[in-house]
Design an enzyme around this catalytic site. Sequence first.
Site, PDB file in Angstrom:
ATOM      1  N   SER A 125       2.947  -2.096   3.517  1.00  0.00           N
ATOM      2  CA  SER A 125       3.183  -3.455   3.040  1.00  0.00           C
ATOM      3  C   SER A 125       4.515  -3.935   3.593  1.00  0.00           C
ATOM      4  O   SER A 125       5.420  -3.127   3.826  1.00  0.00           O
ATOM      5  CB  SER A 125       3.227  -3.470   1.511  1.00  0.00           C
ATOM      6  OG  SER A 125       3.702  -4.710   1.017  1.00  0.00           O
ATOM      7  N   TYR A 160       5.603  -0.279  -6.635  1.00  0.00           N
ATOM      8  CA  TYR A 160       4.736  -0.462  -5.457  1.00  0.00           C
ATOM      9  C   TYR A 160       5.540  -0.517  -4.157  1.00  0.00           C
ATOM     10  O   TYR A 160       5.235   0.225  -3.209  1.00  0.00           O
ATOM     11  CB  TYR A 160       3.881  -1.720  -5.636  1.00  0.00           C
ATOM     12  CG  TYR A 160       2.925  -1.958  -4.500  1.00  0.00           C
ATOM     13  CD1 TYR A 160       1.729  -1.251  -4.405  1.00  0.00           C
ATOM     14  CD2 TYR A 160       3.209  -2.893  -3.514  1.00  0.00           C
ATOM     15  CE1 TYR A 160       0.843  -1.467  -3.358  1.00  0.00           C
ATOM     16  CE2 TYR A 160       2.341  -3.125  -2.470  1.00  0.00           C
ATOM     17  CZ  TYR A 160       1.158  -2.404  -2.387  1.00  0.00           C
ATOM     18  OH  TYR A 160       0.287  -2.622  -1.343  1.00  0.00           O
TER      19      TYR A 160
END
Length: 229
Positions: A137, A154
């Site tokens: 990401s 995350y």
Amino acid sequence: MTTTLITGANKGLGHETARRLTAAGHTVYLGARNIERGAAAAAELGARFVQLDVTDDASVAAAVATIEADGDLDVLVNNAGIEVRSPGGDIIGAAELTADVMREVFETNVFGLVRVTHAFLPLLERSAAPVVVNVSSSLASLAQAGKGYPGVAYPTSKTAVNMLTVQFAKAFPRMRINAVEPGYTATDLNRHEGTQTVEQGAEIIVRMAQLGPDGPTGGYFDAAGPLSW
């Protein structure tokens, strides 16, 4: 024939990646925890289903045995990932972050990736052109940290994925091992809040899954090119 395994592939980016690579001529093993949903997705795409829970050693070992019985593995796409939110659906920021939340996210996003990669290394090493794609990401980028997204677990897990990518690439120079950023894609992971379609998000995953032996390795890419670490 290129044989490819995609984890977490019964929906979202994994499903679209499986669809595209099957269409490109790969023999695709669609990995999923849920047998019913995974088998249905594989049948829909003309892929092969393999039950695979990246958090479970026995499940991963069984998946290795299933794929090895048919031959070797050329491409591994580590796509399975989770984000944990509060019971009300809020992103968990630093003030609310607990060790339990970090542990849950890391169990899938980091330890699961290591578990699967380690287990399939013997099959990948037998391939003439082995490729590993780790779905990361842009939130993993330390250079861009602090922009927008308030969550901690995350992004931290994906930063770990990036470091794992670099270290595995150094250790196995014959393999093409890269981390990719699909973009903010509407999937179950973000409760379909993303602004891209899965077709757009899967573009970089599919591209990097088809690298040849002369392709880049140890890198971090989105659809436009290299990203800053």
